[in-house]
Design a protein around this motif. Structure first.
Motif, PDB file in Angstrom:
ATOM      1  N   GLY A 115       0.789  -1.232   0.000  1.00 11.78           N
ATOM      2  CA  GLY A 115       0.000   0.000   0.000  1.00 11.78           C
ATOM      3  C   GLY A 115       0.819   1.278   0.000  1.00 11.78           C
ATOM      4  O   GLY A 115       0.316   2.358   0.291  1.00 11.78           O
ATOM      5  N   LEU A 116       2.115   1.169  -0.324  1.00  7.27           N
ATOM      6  CA  LEU A 116       2.965   2.360  -0.397  1.00  7.27           C
ATOM      7  C   LEU A 116       2.927   2.941  -1.814  1.00  7.27           C
ATOM      8  O   LEU A 116       2.743   2.210  -2.784  1.00  7.27           O
ATOM      9  CB  LEU A 116       4.415   2.005  -0.050  1.00  7.27           C
ATOM     10  N   GLU A 117       3.115   4.247  -1.907  1.00  2.00           N
ATOM     11  CA  GLU A 117       3.249   4.879  -3.218  1.00  2.00           C
ATOM     12  C   GLU A 117       4.741   4.905  -3.554  1.00  2.00           C
ATOM     13  O   GLU A 117       5.551   5.360  -2.749  1.00  2.00           O
ATOM     14  CB  GLU A 117       2.688   6.303  -3.175  1.00  2.00           C
ATOM     15  N   GLN A 137       9.043  15.475  -3.659  1.00  2.00           N
ATOM     16  CA  GLN A 137       7.840  14.633  -3.589  1.00  2.00           C
ATOM     17  C   GLN A 137       7.498  14.214  -2.161  1.00  2.00           C
ATOM     18  O   GLN A 137       6.598  13.426  -1.944  1.00  2.00           O
ATOM     19  CB  GLN A 137       8.029  13.386  -4.458  1.00  2.00           C
ATOM     20  N   ASN A 138       8.268  14.742  -1.215  1.00  2.00           N
ATOM     21  CA  ASN A 138       7.965  14.453   0.192  1.00  2.00           C
ATOM     22  C   ASN A 138       8.001  12.957   0.504  1.00  2.00           C
ATOM     23  O   ASN A 138       7.078  12.418   1.111  1.00  2.00           O
ATOM     24  CB  ASN A 138       6.580  15.023   0.510  1.00  2.00           C
ATOM     25  N   CYS A 139       9.064  12.288   0.062  1.00  2.00           N
ATOM     26  CA  CYS A 139       9.203  10.854   0.307  1.00  2.00           C
ATOM     27  C   CYS A 139       9.731  10.607   1.715  1.00  2.00           C
ATOM     28  O   CYS A 139      10.601  11.335   2.186  1.00  2.00           O
ATOM     29  CB  CYS A 139      10.167  10.216  -0.696  1.00  2.00           C
ATOM     30  N   ARG A 140       9.217   9.574   2.360  1.00  2.00           N
ATOM     31  CA  ARG A 140       9.677   9.225   3.703  1.00  2.00           C
ATOM     32  C   ARG A 140      10.921   8.330   3.652  1.00  2.00           C
ATOM     33  O   ARG A 140      11.666   8.232   4.607  1.00  2.00           O
ATOM     34  CB  ARG A 140       8.567   8.478   4.450  1.00  2.00           C
ATOM     35  N   VAL A 141      11.074   7.625   2.526  1.00  2.00           N
ATOM     36  CA  VAL A 141      12.152   6.652   2.410  1.00  2.00           C
ATOM     37  C   VAL A 141      12.822   6.770   1.044  1.00  2.00           C
ATOM     38  O   VAL A 141      12.155   6.961   0.026  1.00  2.00           O
ATOM     39  CB  VAL A 141      11.606   5.204   2.561  1.00  2.00           C
ATOM     40  N   ALA A 205       7.392  -0.166   5.013  1.00  2.00           N
ATOM     41  CA  ALA A 205       6.050   0.060   5.570  1.00  2.00           C
ATOM     42  C   ALA A 205       6.158   0.497   7.038  1.00  2.00           C
ATOM     43  O   ALA A 205       5.422   1.381   7.488  1.00  2.00           O
ATOM     44  CB  ALA A 205       5.209  -1.207   5.446  1.00  2.00           C
ATOM     45  N   GLN A 206       7.097  -0.103   7.773  1.00  2.00           N
ATOM     46  CA  GLN A 206       7.308   0.297   9.185  1.00  2.00           C
ATOM     47  C   GLN A 206       7.797   1.743   9.264  1.00  2.00           C
ATOM     48  O   GLN A 206       7.326   2.516  10.099  1.00  2.00           O
ATOM     49  CB  GLN A 206       8.330  -0.631   9.849  1.00  2.00           C
ATOM     50  N   PHE A 207       8.739   2.092   8.372  1.00  2.00           N
ATOM     51  CA  PHE A 207       9.267   3.459   8.377  1.00  2.00           C
ATOM     52  C   PHE A 207       8.164   4.479   8.083  1.00  2.00           C
ATOM     53  O   PHE A 207       8.200   5.608   8.544  1.00  2.00           O
ATOM     54  CB  PHE A 207      10.387   3.618   7.338  1.00  2.00           C
ATOM     55  N   CYS A 208       7.190   4.085   7.252  1.00  2.00           N
ATOM     56  CA  CYS A 208       6.129   5.021   6.856  1.00  2.00           C
ATOM     57  C   CYS A 208       4.956   5.034   7.825  1.00  2.00           C
ATOM     58  O   CYS A 208       4.089   5.882   7.745  1.00  2.00           O
ATOM     59  CB  CYS A 208       5.621   4.670   5.452  1.00  2.00           C
ATOM     60  N   ALA A 209       4.945   4.048   8.738  1.00  2.00           N
ATOM     61  CA  ALA A 209       3.790   3.934   9.645  1.00  2.00           C
ATOM     62  C   ALA A 209       3.692   5.142  10.568  1.00  2.00           C
ATOM     63  O   ALA A 209       4.700   5.651  11.026  1.00  2.00           O
ATOM     64  CB  ALA A 209       3.921   2.656  10.454  1.00  2.00           C
TER      65      ALA A 209
END
Length: 209
Positions: A115-117, A137-141, A205-209
């Motif tokens: 479910g990540l973009e 793009q405001n990416c978390r990872v 997914a954990q990093f983005c949670a």
């Protein structure tokens, strides 16, 4: 309608049937988010686990991912209309000087399956491009892949570039690929190393949670 059926057909890589079932679920008024999480993503989770345990291999993952993408294509406009956001944004690429993309593509599919973009920068990506994309793009990872021992040092440059641009505290940097090890990841100051695509998706997914 049973979401388990969508999950099962997806695991078997039956793209046309998945597409038909997703359409049927939409017609029955089942929320798009439910179809996505309970049907498609759940199926892809099983695929990821089986791949991790060497029960299935790359070709099976590719056909399952294709089935997932066909289902997701039908849900995208509905999810957008409902204002459902992806659970986080990740940019991925193979580092400068390296043109291998099979591993990267597999990681991308697994991440989308969580479910990540995913913003795919392709191959031969410079540290500047990784960091500029993450900023814009405001990416978390940021995920860096390398298959050659000669190019893996570029990953260290990505970490330094993120520091120079002042986003190192806002973004997690993940590395992977055949020559890469956990020790190497630590030595360059990356946040995570994962040995396979399914684990990479779990960590992102954990990093983005």
């Amino acid at each position: 309608m049973d979401m388990q059926e969508i999950s099962t057909k997806l695991q078997a890589g039956k793209a046309k049937e998945v597409k038909a079932l997703v359409q049927q679920a939409i017609d029955e008024g089942i929320p798009a988010q439910t179809i996505l999480t309970e049907g498609l993503l759940k199926g892809m989770d099983v695929v990821g686990e089986k791949f991790k345990n060497n029960e299935i291999f790359v070709p099976e993952v590719l056909v399952a991912a294709r089935a997932m993408n066909m289902g997701v294509a039908l849900l995208k406009p509905l999810l957008a209309a409902q204002g459902v956001k992806a659970s986080g944004k990740v940019c991925i690429g193979t580092v400068q000087g390296d043109l291998h993309d099979i591993g990267k593509n597999l990681v991308k599919m697994m991440m989308e399956g969580k479910g990540l973009e995913v913003v795919d920068l392709g191959t031969d990506v410079s540290p500047e491009t990784f960091v500029r994309t993450a900023k814009e793009q405001n990416c978390r990872v940021i995920c860096c892949s390398a298959l050659l021992t000669t190019t893996m040092d570029v990953m260290g440059e990505v970490v330094k570039e993120a520091e120079r641009e002042g986003i190192r505290d806002k973004v997690k940097i993940m590395v992977g690929g055949a020559p890469v090890t956990d020790a190497f990841a630590k030595s360059i100051g990356a946040d995570a190393y994962t040995p396979d695509a399914a684990s990479a998706a779990d960590v992102a997914a954990q990093f983005c949670a």
